[in-house]
Design an enzyme around this catalytic site. Structure first.
Site, PDB file in Angstrom:
ATOM      1  N   ARG A 187       0.849  -1.197   0.000  1.00 13.86           N
ATOM      2  CA  ARG A 187       0.000   0.000   0.000  1.00 13.86           C
ATOM      3  C   ARG A 187       0.883   1.245   0.000  1.00 13.86           C
ATOM      4  O   ARG A 187       1.959   1.271   0.627  1.00 13.86           O
ATOM      5  CB  ARG A 187      -0.892   0.027   1.255  1.00 13.86           C
TER       6      ARG A 187
ATOM      7  N   HIS B 259      -0.910   0.283  -9.636  1.00 17.22           N
ATOM      8  CA  HIS B 259      -1.594  -0.558  -8.645  1.00 17.22           C
ATOM      9  C   HIS B 259      -2.219  -1.807  -9.293  1.00 17.22           C
ATOM     10  O   HIS B 259      -3.420  -2.051  -9.165  1.00 17.22           O
ATOM     11  CB  HIS B 259      -2.663   0.250  -7.882  1.00 17.22           C
TER      12      HIS B 259
HETATM   13  P1  NAP Z   1      -1.628 -11.422   5.198  1.00 13.19           P
HETATM   14  O1  NAP Z   1      -1.695 -12.855   4.794  1.00 13.19           O
HETATM   15  O2  NAP Z   1      -2.621 -10.916   6.165  1.00 13.19           O
HETATM   16  O3  NAP Z   1      -0.141 -11.154   5.727  1.00 13.19           O
HETATM   17  C1  NAP Z   1       0.203 -10.001   6.406  1.00 13.19           C
HETATM   18  C2  NAP Z   1       1.575 -10.178   7.028  1.00 13.19           C
HETATM   19  O4  NAP Z   1       1.975  -8.940   7.610  1.00 13.19           O
HETATM   20  C3  NAP Z   1       1.598 -11.216   8.145  1.00 13.19           C
HETATM   21  O5  NAP Z   1       2.767 -11.984   8.075  1.00 13.19           O
HETATM   22  C4  NAP Z   1       1.605 -10.349   9.410  1.00 13.19           C
HETATM   23  O6  NAP Z   1       2.242 -10.922  10.534  1.00 13.19           O
HETATM   24  C5  NAP Z   1       2.401  -9.167   8.946  1.00 13.19           C
HETATM   25  N1  NAP Z   1       2.123  -7.980   9.783  1.00 13.19           N
HETATM   26  C6  NAP Z   1       0.952  -7.345   9.983  1.00 13.19           C
HETATM   27  N2  NAP Z   1       1.101  -6.321  10.851  1.00 13.19           N
HETATM   28  C7  NAP Z   1       2.403  -6.314  11.205  1.00 13.19           C
HETATM   29  C8  NAP Z   1       3.177  -5.515  12.079  1.00 13.19           C
HETATM   30  N3  NAP Z   1       2.646  -4.509  12.779  1.00 13.19           N
HETATM   31  N4  NAP Z   1       4.484  -5.805  12.211  1.00 13.19           N
HETATM   32  C9  NAP Z   1       5.041  -6.849  11.538  1.00 13.19           C
HETATM   33  N5  NAP Z   1       4.359  -7.634  10.684  1.00 13.19           N
HETATM   34  C10 NAP Z   1       3.059  -7.379  10.512  1.00 13.19           C
HETATM   35  O7  NAP Z   1      -1.743 -10.496   3.899  1.00 13.19           O
HETATM   36  P2  NAP Z   1      -1.409 -10.869   2.365  1.00 13.19           P
HETATM   37  O8  NAP Z   1      -2.527 -11.622   1.753  1.00 13.19           O
HETATM   38  O9  NAP Z   1      -0.068 -11.461   2.322  1.00 13.19           O
HETATM   39  O10 NAP Z   1      -1.433  -9.408   1.719  1.00 13.19           O
HETATM   40  C11 NAP Z   1      -0.560  -8.392   2.152  1.00 13.19           C
HETATM   41  C12 NAP Z   1      -0.982  -7.046   1.594  1.00 13.19           C
HETATM   42  O11 NAP Z   1      -0.678  -6.977   0.192  1.00 13.19           O
HETATM   43  C13 NAP Z   1      -2.475  -6.754   1.628  1.00 13.19           C
HETATM   44  O12 NAP Z   1      -2.875  -6.288   2.906  1.00 13.19           O
HETATM   45  C14 NAP Z   1      -2.636  -5.670   0.566  1.00 13.19           C
HETATM   46  O13 NAP Z   1      -2.544  -4.396   1.131  1.00 13.19           O
HETATM   47  C15 NAP Z   1      -1.434  -5.900  -0.352  1.00 13.19           C
HETATM   48  N6  NAP Z   1      -1.855  -6.252  -1.726  1.00 13.19           N
HETATM   49  C16 NAP Z   1      -1.479  -5.424  -2.745  1.00 13.19           C
HETATM   50  C17 NAP Z   1      -1.838  -5.742  -4.035  1.00 13.19           C
HETATM   51  C18 NAP Z   1      -1.378  -4.899  -5.191  1.00 13.19           C
HETATM   52  O14 NAP Z   1      -1.803  -5.118  -6.319  1.00 13.19           O
HETATM   53  N7  NAP Z   1      -0.493  -3.960  -4.993  1.00 13.19           N
HETATM   54  C19 NAP Z   1      -2.589  -6.898  -4.300  1.00 13.19           C
HETATM   55  C20 NAP Z   1      -2.945  -7.715  -3.226  1.00 13.19           C
HETATM   56  C21 NAP Z   1      -2.570  -7.388  -1.936  1.00 13.19           C
HETATM   57  P3  NAP Z   1       1.669 -12.257  11.251  1.00 13.19           P
HETATM   58  O15 NAP Z   1       1.891 -13.365  10.249  1.00 13.19           O
HETATM   59  O16 NAP Z   1       2.509 -12.399  12.443  1.00 13.19           O
HETATM   60  O17 NAP Z   1       0.224 -12.004  11.524  1.00 13.19           O
HETATM   61  C1  GLV Z   2      -5.268  -5.045  -4.129  1.00 14.42           C
HETATM   62  O1  GLV Z   2      -4.586  -4.097  -3.886  1.00 14.42           O
HETATM   63  C2  GLV Z   2      -5.792  -5.937  -3.134  1.00 14.42           C
HETATM   64  O2  GLV Z   2      -5.638  -5.639  -1.935  1.00 14.42           O
HETATM   65  O3  GLV Z   2      -6.364  -6.971  -3.514  1.00 14.42           O
END
Ligand code: NAP
Ligand code: GLV
Length: 313
Positions: free
Chosen positions: A228, A276
């Site tokens: 983000r 994005h």
């Molecule tokens: P997820 O499975 O919820 O993983 C989040 C990770 O971040 C977990 O390992 C979590 O730790 C860690 N975390 C959260 N808060 C933290 C903190 N304060 N300090 C240290 N670590 C922390 O999420 P995901 O599915 O991998 O997705 C991640 C992000 O990618 C999404 O939230 C979204 O914003 C972004 N995204 C972007 C796009 C794009 O096109 N640019 C597309 C999809 C997603 P724990 O494992 O210990 O809980």
């Molecule tokens: C895209 O940014 C998503 O969070 O799926």
């Protein structure tokens, strides 16, 4: 069973037809303002708050994205938007993990093999092999070890890069060095050559990629922000590049989107930009997950992907 759908820009017919095929007994309708009729499930992307408010009978709300920061921000402002105990689910992977792998691998290989430097040399008709960094010193540090962070970590490990992850809670991941919590952040940053951000946007992670973080990386580090825009202090990145702390960055997300035409990032030779779309929602994969999750809810089970509203992701 009644399902309501709202997305400001997707083709709704594709979704309603696809869902109907997967859930033949469901009655699926596109939600429009003023529709207060019964619904068991809601599928949403940037919904008006009135769509969900007062719907105590909902058995599940499905975000059509992986990140739910926009919905949680709406909830902070209008807590009545979601009735207590109604579970909110987000997309876990559903085809995004592979897209993130592609994006990260492209940039990591490009930086490792110095293709940007060679492009500059080509512009000057310069035939000059550059020294390379040993692969074992080209350490990739991933902020976040969740669904997407782990997937990118596995991909880069398979390519032979040393990979480390930083998360909130401790992890034990094969072939990946794990760090967690504030206390281990500096240790994680020291020695990191490429910093990849895959954290959720929460009050704890806003502005986390700041100058203080950048100057702890290996000098001349690379930054890949695919989570983000709110995570990155944009002025700090410009200053860190000017000071040589950061060599280049690839950014998919920005504080303001679309990125303003006058933003200095557009003209910056060391910054690559995409709009994005590092990983987009793939409707068929998302509908497979949602249809399956609804079937589980109908037999009283709790599918994976539930958002912890207090934790913020
Ligand atoms: P997820 O499975 O919820 O993983 C989040 C990770 O971040 C977990 O390992 C979590 O730790 C860690 N975390 C959260 N808060 C933290 C903190 N304060 N300090 C240290 N670590 C922390 O999420 P995901 O599915 O991998 O997705 C991640 C992000 O990618 C999404 O939230 C979204 O914003 C972004 N995204 C972007 C796009 C794009 O096109 N640019 C597309 C999809 C997603 P724990 O494992 O210990 O809980
Ligand atoms: C895209 O940014 C998503 O969070 O799926």
């Amino acid at each position: 069973m009644d399902i309501i759908f709202y997305h400001p820009s997707a083709e709704p017919d594709r979704w309603t037809t696809g869902l109907q095929r997967r859930l033949p007994d469901a009655r699926i309708r596109i939600w429009t303002p003023g529709d207060n009729r019964h619904a068991d499930y809601a599928l949403i992307r940037q919904p008006p708050t009135e769509m969900l408010a007062g719907r105590t009978a909902l058995k599940g709300v499905f975000s059509l994205a992986a990140g739910v920061d926009d919905i949680l921000e709406q909830l902070r402002r209008y807590p009545a938007m979601l009735a207590p105990d109604v579970p909110l689910f987000r997309l876990e992977d559903t085809g995004m993990a592979r897209q993130m792998q592609e994006y990260a691998l492209y940039h990591v290989l490009g930086w490792y093999r110095r293709f940007g430097d060679y492009q500059q040399q080509k512009d000057r008709a310069l035939w000059h092999p550059l020294p390379d960094t040993p692969r074992e010193d080209f350490t990739v540090g991933i902020l976040g070890a969740g669904v997407l962070g782990r997937s990118v970590a596995d991909c880069l490990t398979a390519w032979g890069f040393p990979v480390r992850c930083w998360s909130r809670t401790p992890k034990q991941l094969p072939a990946i060095t794990s760090f967690h919590g504030e206390a281990q952040l500096s240790e994680f940053l020291a020695g990191t050559q490429v910093l990849i951000n895959l954290l959720p946007n929460t009050p704890q992670t806003i502005g986390i990629i700041n100058r203080q973080m950048m100057c702890q990386l290996k000098r001349g580090a690379y930054i890949l922000n695919i989570a983000r825009g709110a995570h990155l202090r944009e002025d700090d990145l410009l200053a860190a590049i000017a000071a040589g702390e950061v060599k280049a960055a690839a950014l998919d997300v920005f504080i303001e989107e679309p990125l303003n035409a006058n933003h200095p990032f557009w003209q910056h030779p060391a910054i690559a930009i995409t709009p994005h779309n590092a990983a987009v929602t793939l409707p068929d994969d998302a509908m497979d997950y949602i249809a399956n999750a609804i079937r589980l809810r109908e037999v009283g089970e709790m599918p994976t992907g539930r958002v912890d509203l207090t934790r913020g992701y």
